[in-house]
Design an enzyme around this catalytic site. Sequence first.
Site, PDB file in Angstrom:
ATOM      1  N   GLN A 172       0.497 -11.219  -3.249  1.00 31.84           N
ATOM      2  CA  GLN A 172      -0.902 -10.833  -3.091  1.00 31.84           C
ATOM      3  C   GLN A 172      -1.531 -10.450  -4.428  1.00 31.84           C
ATOM      4  OE1 GLN A 172      -0.162  -7.584  -0.246  1.00 31.84           O
ATOM      5  NE2 GLN A 172      -1.320  -8.741   1.265  1.00 31.84           N
TER       6      GLN A 172
ATOM      7  N   LYS B  38     -12.691  -3.137   7.921  1.00 41.26           N
ATOM      8  CA  LYS B  38     -12.616  -3.952   6.706  1.00 41.26           C
ATOM      9  C   LYS B  38     -13.784  -4.915   6.613  1.00 41.26           C
ATOM     10  CE  LYS B  38      -9.491  -7.330   8.875  1.00 41.26           C
ATOM     11  NZ  LYS B  38      -8.259  -8.138   8.734  1.00 41.26           N
TER      12      LYS B  38
ATOM     13  N   ARG C  98       7.002 -11.156   5.243  1.00 37.24           N
ATOM     14  CA  ARG C  98       6.678 -10.882   6.645  1.00 37.24           C
ATOM     15  C   ARG C  98       7.447 -11.859   7.528  1.00 37.24           C
ATOM     16  NH1 ARG C  98       0.134  -9.584   6.070  1.00 37.24           N
ATOM     17  NH2 ARG C  98       0.453  -7.880   4.576  1.00 37.24           N
TER      18      ARG C  98
ATOM     19  N   ASP D 251      -3.223  -7.844  -5.048  1.00 41.17           N
ATOM     20  CA  ASP D 251      -3.436  -6.648  -4.242  1.00 41.17           C
ATOM     21  C   ASP D 251      -3.841  -5.475  -5.123  1.00 41.17           C
ATOM     22  OD1 ASP D 251      -3.492  -5.324  -1.857  1.00 41.17           O
ATOM     23  OD2 ASP D 251      -1.341  -4.942  -1.766  1.00 41.17           O
TER      24      ASP D 251
ATOM     25  N   CYS E 160       0.784  -1.235   0.000  1.00 36.57           N
ATOM     26  CA  CYS E 160       0.000   0.000   0.000  1.00 36.57           C
ATOM     27  C   CYS E 160       0.822   1.294   0.000  1.00 36.57           C
ATOM     28  CB  CYS E 160      -1.028  -0.002   1.128  1.00 36.57           C
ATOM     29  SG  CYS E 160      -0.668  -1.038   2.523  1.00 36.57           S
TER      30      CYS E 160
ATOM     31  N   HIS F 293      -5.392  -1.155  -4.834  1.00 38.44           N
ATOM     32  CA  HIS F 293      -5.814  -0.006  -4.043  1.00 38.44           C
ATOM     33  C   HIS F 293      -6.601   0.936  -4.944  1.00 38.44           C
ATOM     34  CE1 HIS F 293      -2.422  -1.688  -1.791  1.00 38.44           C
ATOM     35  NE2 HIS F 293      -3.164  -1.362  -0.757  1.00 38.44           N
TER      36      HIS F 293
ATOM     37  N   HIS G 112      -8.259  -0.566   0.268  1.00 36.37           N
ATOM     38  CA  HIS G 112      -7.334  -1.689   0.123  1.00 36.37           C
ATOM     39  C   HIS G 112      -8.178  -2.938  -0.145  1.00 36.37           C
ATOM     40  CE1 HIS G 112      -4.131   0.505   2.593  1.00 36.37           C
ATOM     41  NE2 HIS G 112      -5.228   1.184   2.861  1.00 36.37           N
TER      42      HIS G 112
END
Length: 663
Positions: A401, A489, A383, A403, A354, A405, A535
Amino acid sequence: MIRITLPDGSAREVPCGTTPAQIAAAIGPGLAKAALAARVDGEVRDITRPLDADTQLALITSKDEAEALELARHDFAHILAEAVQKLFPGTQITFGPATDDGFYYDVMAPVSRGPFTLDDLPVIEEKMREIIRADKPLRREIMSRDVLIATWAAAGESFKAEWARELPDGEELTVYWSGDDWMDMCRGPHLASTGKLDPQAFKLTRVAGAYWRGDQNNAQLSRIYGTGWLNKKQLDAHLVRLEEAAKRDHRRLGQDMDLFHLQQEAHGSVFWHPHGFTIWRQLESYMRRAIDATGYQEVKTPQVMDARQWEQSGHWGKYRENMFVIPDEVPNVDDEGPVISGDADWMALKPMNCPAHVLIFRQGIKSYRDLPLRLYEHGCCHRNEPHGALHGLMRVRQFTQDDAHIFCREDQIVAEVQDFCALADRIYKDFGFTYSIKLALRPEKRFGSDADWDKAENELRDAVVRAGLATAEFGWEELPGEGAFYAPKLEWHLTDAIGRTWQVGTIQSDRVLPERLDASYVGEDGARHRPVMLHRAIFGSYERFIGILIEHYAGRFPVWLAPVQAVVATIVSDADGYGRAVTERLRAAGLRVESDFRNEKINYKVREHSLAKVPHLLVVGMREAEEGKVAIRSLGSDGQRIMSLDEAVEMLTTEATPPDLRV
């Protein structure tokens, strides 16, 4: 006297100090026997704990299954600890919570023996049953801090004494006695006695290593796991599910099907084999088609960024313990001296995408006409998960991901979330999942004002309502305290083929990060405004989603996802020429096909390719060669179908078409 109001609206005047158990007995002997605990002004309490004020009271029975199971599993955990200490004097106890399907307790074995093993479980189980059958009363007692610490220290319980010393000043410290001969520190609640449990409704399942307080620098403990239920019927059904889950274990199937492997040289990172990466590529292509059709623009961002960026975003303070940090210097190459100086600035491998997407948004001036701007990335992240927490594909250190945004104006949020709900619905149905949807609300520790959180939570809630998903059919539920530190979320919880749930997709409404990283656009009024940042992810991570798919399908992927969609196998070597022609015809049609012309019996070939979960086996012999046909044996079906090669190609290409491309 105090006034007790029951769920049906009726009220009773009873003496102060009356217990919920006494009220249940006054209502009727059946309820007195069935009541397990009480809900007092919404708080679950022991049924024997006296009431001291006017209250709303509801009695909990086995019909209140979720709460009853939580209580039972909590008690099983304590009985496990008691049994271990009775059997193995000198064992130190720490803590043991209830879990989603059972319980565990962390203990340190006495110095006279090694850590506990699977061989110890049968005798511990029998001791637990003995304690349950003894129907020992479970009694709550308030202790002063000094007395409690002294009690633990005198008993040689160093872990409990350490924890008691660190509890907040002024907190009420309680212990629970099992009979008069064993106690544990606990907030409760508990059942009235051990005999309220079914001695045949639990089973100890495994033993693992654990560290005191989750820190690998602390003492290593034995974590004994069990599964606990309200009755033997529930336990038996769960054990059947476990047996089926074991057959579907993605780690075993991943090895059997030659999809991937993991090894110590790269803790928590996956080595994808060709067949496994074929599945990955199919998913990646599927997702790219989905995002291309819905207005996303794909980007790629750096793996390593300066720590100052993570400080500004807030991750350095809130998330640093889970980040891999890197000194920004050339390491010492001499044999002598430290590898790094310790004076360098710090950088970090990105744990999420992000902040980098905000930096892309900030390049150039953005107008309100440019919004919504949907940036998507197949983003590889790292991570720093503890070694003990890693689990196959389900929990890894390196992951990718799906992912994205969405940067949008305030007036666009609800519509964008609603559109995302529709996209997620279509994708999950393509994979055969049903799902429930939850709204995770603000946690105690968070960034942003209450007003912003109110607004963000309401926007997500409104979008789900407009999408028609805030219903019992979709398991709609709100989860207090479970949002991220920067945003509430929505969560999608998928239900797989054997009824397990997996939290996968999310969308979060974030006003914090655009503020912290100074993202802005020029509004219709000519002034600068902050965008809202949504997100979102649908697969979550490719690694975990593939693990879920392996278990959901038990390795029997639909043809479009299968690494090998068909195998051409010959019965006799004289048919090899025709087998090669069939193979080439299928490959020309775009199918992933392999051939098996080995000098083996056809039954052996059928069995081997069935174990490899190949969807279709095309068997050819001299008769098929002469007639231009194939005999198709499909995975999971008895017998075979004889059809022309043209018909076989048409059938296979239809099945191999991804669901989003079918007419």
